[in-house]
Scaffold this active site. Structure first.
Site, PDB file in Angstrom:
ATOM      1  N   PRO A  19       0.859  -1.204  -0.019  1.00 59.28           N
ATOM      2  CA  PRO A  19      -0.027   0.010  -0.173  1.00 59.28           C
ATOM      3  C   PRO A  19       0.928   1.200  -0.012  1.00 59.28           C
ATOM      4  O   PRO A  19       2.076   1.218   0.347  1.00 59.28           O
ATOM      5  CB  PRO A  19      -0.807  -0.236   1.341  1.00 59.28           C
ATOM      6  CG  PRO A  19      -0.623  -1.560   1.824  1.00 59.28           C
ATOM      7  CD  PRO A  19       0.688  -2.180   1.192  1.00 59.28           C
ATOM      8  N   CYS A  20       0.257   2.527  -0.508  1.00 61.76           N
ATOM      9  CA  CYS A  20       1.536   3.393  -0.866  1.00 61.76           C
ATOM     10  C   CYS A  20       0.735   4.823  -0.207  1.00 61.76           C
ATOM     11  O   CYS A  20       0.743   5.840  -1.112  1.00 61.76           O
ATOM     12  CB  CYS A  20       1.824   3.477  -2.093  1.00 61.76           C
ATOM     13  SG  CYS A  20       0.432   3.646  -3.363  1.00 61.76           S
TER      14      CYS A  20
END
Ligand SMILES: C[S@@+](CC[C@H](N)C(=O)[O-])C[C@H]1O[C@@H](n2cnc3c(N)ncnc32)[C@H](O)[C@@H]1O
Length: 310
Positions: free
Chosen positions: A70-71
């Site tokens: 996830p970013c």
């Protein structure tokens, strides 16, 4: 090949890689239900914990490391300091594993949006980080419908190959086998799920229950009419604003897709059982890499293993 899997979820990616003949030797996810689903269907080699609690030395060495990080922390403002930003812990961990374990290849999955963060600066920084860690990197934007998945899901796949394996990229990215028009047309949602019985009648199909969230067409994601003759829109993992996941409306217009129908659109086998409450199951499915596409990546790893041995 021997694979270590990070952010494994319910195991869509891992299952496809295994179906192709690879072996996942270690996996991890923080989500209890996803881990229970993984154990039920794939194997006991998954550890349920926050990746931040795991010592990199406890992760075995492998030929390949896979995972979708996830970013949240990739913002325009701080692009040159991606690895220094505390919000990027999950990316940092993925990077740390690659840098210290030096697998022959890595495969990272991400949302399409990663290409436009900071007008492309985030993905450039990711490429630069992995090049510095010793890898040749290729970035592919994929429409899953092109690989026989009944869904126009677009995702970014980042492939890394350790530099000592040669300057040329040995990993040949799977070629699309389906197209919008022509002989081998995209598979429609109707072709994928029309055989399921009415979930309101007694049946023995696993996870064949659906969210009571009303179908109202409002022309935004999750609230558009579903065309039976086209691939499904993207199966979502995020909420409807009330904490639940918003399942796609069935093309009959009367209800939303069941958990099982959503799983079939993500090309999970029909005997793959999801553990957890309805929202959790929809979320695990929406988070997954479609199994059929993952299998294509896995087949390429098998081909490469033979090529490298020769
Ligand atoms: C996009 S999903 C991966 C889905 C998986 N690749 C599949 O094909 O089914 C990302 C996963 O990261 C997990 N995750 C998020 N934060 C985490 C953390 N701190 N430690 C471990 N896993 C985490 C989530 O629970 C979620 O299952």
């Amino acid at each position: 090949m021997k694979i270590v899997s990070l952010f494994s979820g319910a195991g869509g990616l891992d299952l496809g890689l295994i179906q192709a003949g690879n072996k996942v030797i270690w996996a991890n996810d923080i989500d209890k239900d996803a881990v229970a689903t993984y154990k039920e269907n794939i194997g006991e080699h998954i550890i349920c914990d926050d990746i931040g609690n795991i010592d990199v030395d406890d992760i075995p060495k492998s030929d390949v490391v896979v995972g979708g990080f996830p970013c949240q922390g990739f913002s325009q403002a701080n692009m040159l300091r991606v690895l220094d930003d505390d919000r990027n812990q999950l990316y940092k961990f993925f990077y740390k594993v690659i840098k210290s374990k030096q697998p022959s290849f890595f495969i990272a999955e991400n949302v399409k949006g990663i290409l436009s963060i900071g007008k492309g600066a985030a993905i450039e920084q990711i490429i630069a980080d992995f090049e510095e860690a010793g890898y040749t990197v290729a970035v592919h934007l994929v429409n899953m419908a092109d690989y026989g998945v009944p869904q126009t899901r677009q995702r970014v796949i980042i492939i890394g190959q350790r530099k000592d394996l040669g300057e040329e990229m040995l990993f040949q990215f799977p070629a699309p086998a389906y197209a919008k028009d022509g002989d081998n047309r995209w598979i429609s949602i109707k072709q994928a799920i029309d055989h399921f019985p009415d979930p309101d009648l007694e049946n023995n199909v696993l996870n064949h229950i659906y969210s009571a969230y009303k179908v109202v067409y409002r022309n935004f994601t999750g609230h558009r009419e579903t065309n039976p003759d086209k691939p499904s829109p993207t199966i979502l993992a995020r909420g409807n604003g009330k904490g639940g996941v918003c399942a796609i409306p069935h093309y009959n217009g009367k209800r939303r897709l069941t958990i099982r129908e959503s799983a079939s659109v993500q090309t999970f086998p029909e005997d793959f059982y999801f553990v957890g409450n309805m929202n959790s199951c929809y979320r695990q499915i929406g988070n997954a890499v479609p199994v059929r596409f993952a299998r294509k990546l896995g087949e390429e790893l098998i081909r490469l293993e033979k090529e490298i041995e020769e």
